[in-house]
Design a protein around this motif. Structure first.
Motif, PDB file in Angstrom:
ATOM      1  N   ARG B 186    -135.186  54.606  -0.106  1.00 19.55           N
ATOM      2  CA  ARG B 186    -134.938  55.018  -1.490  1.00 19.55           C
ATOM      3  C   ARG B 186    -133.559  54.620  -1.978  1.00 19.55           C
ATOM      4  O   ARG B 186    -133.386  54.285  -3.138  1.00 19.55           O
ATOM      5  N   HIS B 187    -132.552  54.692  -1.087  1.00 17.55           N
ATOM      6  CA  HIS B 187    -131.187  54.555  -1.578  1.00 17.55           C
ATOM      7  C   HIS B 187    -130.500  53.276  -1.133  1.00 17.55           C
ATOM      8  O   HIS B 187    -129.786  52.669  -1.907  1.00 17.55           O
ATOM      9  N   VAL B 188    -130.728  52.881   0.117  1.00 18.39           N
ATOM     10  CA  VAL B 188    -129.995  51.705   0.604  1.00 18.39           C
ATOM     11  C   VAL B 188    -130.659  50.414   0.127  1.00 18.39           C
ATOM     12  O   VAL B 188    -130.022  49.563  -0.498  1.00 18.39           O
ATOM     13  N   LEU B 189    -131.959  50.259   0.389  1.00 17.87           N
ATOM     14  CA  LEU B 189    -132.631  48.992   0.092  1.00 17.87           C
ATOM     15  C   LEU B 189    -132.510  48.560  -1.374  1.00 17.87           C
ATOM     16  O   LEU B 189    -132.137  47.419  -1.639  1.00 17.87           O
ATOM     17  N   PRO B 190    -132.818  49.451  -2.343  1.00 18.54           N
ATOM     18  CA  PRO B 190    -132.732  48.990  -3.738  1.00 18.54           C
ATOM     19  C   PRO B 190    -131.347  48.459  -4.092  1.00 18.54           C
ATOM     20  O   PRO B 190    -131.222  47.522  -4.883  1.00 18.54           O
ATOM     21  N   ASN B 191    -130.328  49.010  -3.495  1.00 23.85           N
ATOM     22  CA  ASN B 191    -128.973  48.571  -3.810  1.00 23.85           C
ATOM     23  C   ASN B 191    -128.551  47.348  -3.009  1.00 23.85           C
ATOM     24  O   ASN B 191    -127.529  46.732  -3.298  1.00 23.85           O
ATOM     25  N   ALA B 192    -129.330  47.020  -1.990  1.00 19.65           N
ATOM     26  CA  ALA B 192    -128.962  45.886  -1.145  1.00 19.65           C
ATOM     27  C   ALA B 192    -129.727  44.632  -1.546  1.00 19.65           C
ATOM     28  O   ALA B 192    -129.623  43.600  -0.908  1.00 19.65           O
ATOM     29  N   LEU B 193    -130.514  44.721  -2.623  1.00 22.71           N
ATOM     30  CA  LEU B 193    -131.450  43.633  -2.928  1.00 22.71           C
ATOM     31  C   LEU B 193    -130.819  42.364  -3.509  1.00 22.71           C
ATOM     32  O   LEU B 193    -131.299  41.273  -3.248  1.00 22.71           O
ATOM     33  N   SER B 194    -129.731  42.495  -4.293  1.00 26.97           N
ATOM     34  CA  SER B 194    -129.336  41.313  -5.062  1.00 26.97           C
ATOM     35  C   SER B 194    -128.936  40.109  -4.216  1.00 26.97           C
ATOM     36  O   SER B 194    -129.327  38.991  -4.558  1.00 26.97           O
ATOM     37  N   PRO B 195    -128.218  40.271  -3.095  1.00 28.07           N
ATOM     38  CA  PRO B 195    -127.971  39.059  -2.287  1.00 28.07           C
ATOM     39  C   PRO B 195    -129.269  38.432  -1.790  1.00 28.07           C
ATOM     40  O   PRO B 195    -129.368  37.217  -1.660  1.00 28.07           O
ATOM     41  N   LEU B 196    -130.288  39.268  -1.552  1.00 26.95           N
ATOM     42  CA  LEU B 196    -131.568  38.739  -1.076  1.00 26.95           C
ATOM     43  C   LEU B 196    -132.259  37.906  -2.158  1.00 26.95           C
ATOM     44  O   LEU B 196    -132.886  36.891  -1.858  1.00 26.95           O
ATOM     45  N   ILE B 197    -132.131  38.341  -3.425  1.00 25.91           N
ATOM     46  CA  ILE B 197    -132.768  37.591  -4.510  1.00 25.91           C
ATOM     47  C   ILE B 197    -132.177  36.190  -4.602  1.00 25.91           C
ATOM     48  O   ILE B 197    -132.899  35.198  -4.719  1.00 25.91           O
ATOM     49  N   GLY B 259    -134.060  22.493  -9.427  1.00 30.38           N
ATOM     50  CA  GLY B 259    -134.409  23.682 -10.208  1.00 30.38           C
ATOM     51  C   GLY B 259    -134.120  24.965  -9.446  1.00 30.38           C
ATOM     52  O   GLY B 259    -133.434  25.866  -9.950  1.00 30.38           O
ATOM     53  N   PHE B 260    -134.611  25.056  -8.211  1.00 33.91           N
ATOM     54  CA  PHE B 260    -134.401  26.282  -7.417  1.00 33.91           C
ATOM     55  C   PHE B 260    -132.920  26.489  -7.100  1.00 33.91           C
ATOM     56  O   PHE B 260    -132.429  27.618  -7.099  1.00 33.91           O
ATOM     57  N   ASN B 261    -132.197  25.379  -6.831  1.00 26.00           N
ATOM     58  CA  ASN B 261    -130.759  25.501  -6.538  1.00 26.00           C
ATOM     59  C   ASN B 261    -129.987  26.042  -7.729  1.00 26.00           C
ATOM     60  O   ASN B 261    -129.151  26.936  -7.584  1.00 26.00           O
ATOM     61  N   LEU B 262    -130.268  25.466  -8.914  1.00 27.20           N
ATOM     62  CA  LEU B 262    -129.568  25.915 -10.125  1.00 27.20           C
ATOM     63  C   LEU B 262    -129.864  27.385 -10.378  1.00 27.20           C
ATOM     64  O   LEU B 262    -128.977  28.180 -10.688  1.00 27.20           O
ATOM     65  N   LEU B 263    -131.137  27.754 -10.223  1.00 28.49           N
ATOM     66  CA  LEU B 263    -131.543  29.141 -10.433  1.00 28.49           C
ATOM     67  C   LEU B 263    -130.787  30.058  -9.463  1.00 28.49           C
ATOM     68  O   LEU B 263    -130.254  31.102  -9.864  1.00 28.49           O
ATOM     69  N   GLY B 264    -130.724  29.646  -8.208  1.00 30.12           N
ATOM     70  CA  GLY B 264    -130.029  30.457  -7.201  1.00 30.12           C
ATOM     71  C   GLY B 264    -128.543  30.586  -7.506  1.00 30.12           C
ATOM     72  O   GLY B 264    -127.983  31.681  -7.474  1.00 30.12           O
ATOM     73  N   ASP B 265    -127.899  29.454  -7.856  1.00 26.43           N
ATOM     74  CA  ASP B 265    -126.471  29.483  -8.196  1.00 26.43           C
ATOM     75  C   ASP B 265    -126.222  30.401  -9.382  1.00 26.43           C
ATOM     76  O   ASP B 265    -125.301  31.221  -9.375  1.00 26.43           O
ATOM     77  N   GLY B 266    -127.056  30.241 -10.416  1.00 26.89           N
ATOM     78  CA  GLY B 266    -126.892  31.049 -11.618  1.00 26.89           C
ATOM     79  C   GLY B 266    -127.061  32.528 -11.319  1.00 26.89           C
ATOM     80  O   GLY B 266    -126.269  33.366 -11.773  1.00 26.89           O
ATOM     81  N   LEU B 267    -128.082  32.857 -10.519  1.00 25.64           N
ATOM     82  CA  LEU B 267    -128.326  34.258 -10.185  1.00 25.64           C
ATOM     83  C   LEU B 267    -127.169  34.838  -9.375  1.00 25.64           C
ATOM     84  O   LEU B 267    -126.793  35.993  -9.549  1.00 25.64           O
ATOM     85  N   ARG B 268    -126.582  34.008  -8.505  1.00 28.62           N
ATOM     86  CA  ARG B 268    -125.467  34.505  -7.697  1.00 28.62           C
ATOM     87  C   ARG B 268    -124.289  34.868  -8.597  1.00 28.62           C
ATOM     88  O   ARG B 268    -123.707  35.942  -8.468  1.00 28.62           O
ATOM     89  N   ASP B 269    -123.992  33.984  -9.547  1.00 28.37           N
ATOM     90  CA  ASP B 269    -122.899  34.288 -10.481  1.00 28.37           C
ATOM     91  C   ASP B 269    -123.189  35.565 -11.260  1.00 28.37           C
ATOM     92  O   ASP B 269    -122.311  36.366 -11.530  1.00 28.37           O
ATOM     93  N   LEU B 270    -124.477  35.729 -11.606  1.00 30.98           N
ATOM     94  CA  LEU B 270    -124.857  36.863 -12.430  1.00 30.98           C
ATOM     95  C   LEU B 270    -124.803  38.177 -11.647  1.00 30.98           C
ATOM     96  O   LEU B 270    -124.359  39.212 -12.150  1.00 30.98           O
ATOM     97  N   LEU B 271    -125.279  38.119 -10.379  1.00 31.19           N
ATOM     98  CA  LEU B 271    -125.448  39.357  -9.625  1.00 31.19           C
ATOM     99  C   LEU B 271    -124.207  39.756  -8.841  1.00 31.19           C
ATOM    100  O   LEU B 271    -124.062  40.896  -8.445  1.00 31.19           O
ATOM    101  N   ASP B 272    -123.314  38.791  -8.607  1.00 30.52           N
ATOM    102  CA  ASP B 272    -122.105  39.124  -7.864  1.00 30.52           C
ATOM    103  C   ASP B 272    -121.128  39.839  -8.780  1.00 30.52           C
ATOM    104  O   ASP B 272    -120.604  39.249  -9.726  1.00 30.52           O
ATOM    105  N   PRO B 273    -120.870  41.108  -8.521  1.00 34.44           N
ATOM    106  CA  PRO B 273    -120.037  41.890  -9.426  1.00 34.44           C
ATOM    107  C   PRO B 273    -118.631  41.307  -9.577  1.00 34.44           C
ATOM    108  O   PRO B 273    -118.010  41.443 -10.625  1.00 34.44           O
TER     109      PRO B 273
END
Lengths: 316, 278
Positions: B186-197, B259-273
């Motif tokens: 309930r608490h750890v996994l949902p918060n640990a997801l963004s690096p996995l995405i 395509g997948f690389n750009l998406l991954g790079d973009g998501l990393r910038d977005l999700l990394d606080p």
């Protein structure tokens, strides 16, 4: 520092042992049998003759005994003989290692020669045309598969321009120029994606360092931009670069298998592939051992590099 | 939520371009049956080894099959292998990594030592060895790539869970007396997801590349089913006369991976606080 290295080395040796155990089991447990492969499916060999062959190769023994024998041999520097040619695996490995080593080292050098100046230029001219072009090139270099890049190079430089041979290998001792010619395209193809990855990390790592206070000080006291970058910033930007290169060397070693296949180079990768296709257990084990050992060694070297670059690591 | 979605696209060209490329390839795969002008497997000897023309955008191969149509159908194979293998790797690696990071101790040691061994070995060579002994084909290829990529997911999941489990809200749930499984789920996994995405997107790119390499070596889906790597290998022998046989599928691989690389790079910038702006 010394105990840190010792610890890393012990871990590395443990990983290596694990890999060898894994490969040893894998080649034996997966369906398909070396004896059938050797004598052919429809041959007239009787079951008794097949049994005799199995006994000759030691394949009738329990698997842990086989591993013990092989590992014991390894400790004495004996990797067994090919089941097919009966040549000592070590002899063949020694013949083929220089080819793979030359290919990997050349690829690494080419990658650095392309990546470092381009990455530095991109970081210094952030947002300008050269940065955009370099970044686009890097994105494409990472996305395009190395074997396809190899084929493109063959198409352009061998078939159209006729500068380099499309495949084949020349011994350095026989014809040094021919050797370099035969190794250039394979090394370039193999080093291309590494160059792309390295350029990106040089750029981003340098950008981060260039924002620091001591760089502003260096600039303020009137140092030339070149001296600021290469003497002050570069050393501090190197740690992530070394990490990425260390990680990528694994891909490089894996890539040699396909590149050697495309260009017909008699290296370790092709040796492994031949061994796998013929189910020649000692050959596969030997080739895999060399590649895995190389990989593990590079990782230990990367740790040493950290210590050389960054005194903080040394005195931890 | 909807508004912020468009805002993200506006501020991150990587996600926009990557997303468009990936969507294009997915649509090409899904609609191959509708778009493709020719059947990808039927031989048509009269039209063999044609150069690109309006009739055959990328020319034809040695059996007279239309390369453009085969590239479209090849997208199905490539994407299917990539999505399936990464899903399996994520499931296995993610669970192992989460357990290792959350419970620490012996569980951690055992799981991470196995991961170290798998990572101590060049991925391509491991995959070649596994496949050469198990035999090629769609499922063996998918499972092999899954095995090879489970280890990186384990690492990322463990690191992420390790970071989250030290946070105050996890300590609070522990102090409240919640059971550890419940805290993890309930608490750890949902918060640990963004690096996995981020890792998923980048791994999809690697999976496409691996599928292509292994198919190139003849260890992928068996002919006549079109696969990009196999098509490049077929074209290798005819490079001088019919370069488009290799160029077409290679471009398709490059576009998809990009395509997948750009998406991954973009998501990393977005999700990394640390990198998020404002």
């Amino acid at each position: 520092m010394f105990s840190f290295l010792l610890q890393r080395l012990a871990l590395a040796l443990f990983s290596l042992f694990g890999v060898m155990l894994l490969v040893f089991l894998m080649v034996r447990l997966v369906p398909g049998d070396v004896v059938t492969n050797l004598v052919g499916l429809d041959s007239s060999a009787t079951p008794a003759q097949r049994e005799e062959l199995r006994r000759l190769f030691g394949l009738d023994l329990p698997i842990h005994v086989q591993f013990g024998q092989w590992f014991g041999g390894l400790l004495q520097g004996n990797l067994g003989s090919s089941l097919r040619t009966d040549r000592p695996v070590l002899t063949d490995l020694a013949l083929r290692l220089p080819v793979t080593l030359q290919l990997t080292v050349f690829a690494l050098l080419i990658a650095l020669i392309i990546a470092v100046p381009l990455g530095v230029a991109a970081a210094q001219n952030r947002g300008k045309t050269i940065d955009t072009i370099a970044s686009l090139l890097a994105l494409l270099g990472i996305a395009a598969p190395s074997f396809w890049i190899a084929i493109l190079f063959v198409l352009v430089f061998s078939l159209q321009l006729r500068w380099f041979p499309p495949s084949g290998y020349t011994l350095f001792s026989e014809d040094p120029i021919g050797n370099l010619k035969s190794m250039f395209l394979p090394s370039l193809a193999l080093g291309f994606s590494l160059a792309a990855a390295t350029m990106r990390i040089v750029r981003s790592s340098l950008l981060e360092v260039l924002l620091l206070d001591y760089i502003r000080t260096a600039k303020a006291k009137g140092l030339a931009a070149r001296a600021v970058v290469y003497q002050h910033a570069f050393r501090n930007a190197l740690i992530p670069v070394v990490t990425v290169i260390g990680l990528q060397v694994g891909n490089l070693l894996g890539g040699t298998v396909i590149i050697e296949q495309i260009f017909g180079l008699p290296g370790i990768g092709r040796f492994a592939l031949e061994g796998i296709n013929l189910r020649d257990y000692p050959v596969v084990q030997g080739a895999v051992l060399v590649v895995a050992a190389g990989f593990v060694l590079v990782n230990v070297l990367v740790d040493v590099m950290y210590a050389l670059i960054d005194p903080r690591v040394r005195f931890e | 939520m909807k508004q912020s979605f468009w805002k993200v696209l506006k501020h991150s060209p990587s996600i926009l371009i990557g997303g468009v490329l990936v969507l294009t390839v997915i649509l090409a795969a899904l609609l191959a049956g509708v778009i493709a002008p020719y059947d990808p497997v039927t031989f048509n000897p009269v039209d063999r080894l044609q150069n690109p023309s309006f009739k055959h955008f990328l020319g034809t191969d040695i059996f007279g099959r239309d390369t453009f149509s085969r590239v479209l159908y090849g997208a199905q194979t490539s994407l299917a292998v990539a999505f399936l293998s990464v899903s399996i790797a994520l499931l296995v690696g993610g669970i192992a990594g989460a357990l290792a990071g959350f419970y620490r101790g012996l569980t951690d040691t055992i799981i991470m030592r196995i991961t170290d061994i798998l990572l101590a070995f060049p991925a391509v060579l491991l995959a070649i060895a596994l496949l050469a002994f198990a035999g090629g084909g769609f499922w063996n290829l998918t499972l092999t790539i899954a095995v090879v990529y489970a280890a990186p997911f384990t690492r990322v999941a463990r690191a992420s869970v390790l970071r989250v489990r030290e946070e105050v809200f996890v300590e609070a749930s522990r102090a409240l007396g919640l059971r550890s499984q419940l805290i993890l789920l309930r608490h750890v996994l949902p918060n640990a997801l963004s690096p996995l995405i981020v890792e998923i997107s980048l791994r999809l790119a690697f999976a496409i590349l691996s599928e292509a390499s292994l198919s190139y070596l003849g260890l992928g889906p068996q002919p006549p089913a079109p696969s990009w790597g196999q098509m490049i290998a077929d074209g290798r022998q005819l490079l001088e006369t019919s370069p488009w046989m290799s160029l077409g599928p290679g471009l398709a691989i490059t576009i998809t991976v990009l395509g997948f690389n750009l998406l991954g790079d973009g998501l990393r910038d977005l999700l990394d606080p640390r990198l998020r702006k404002g």
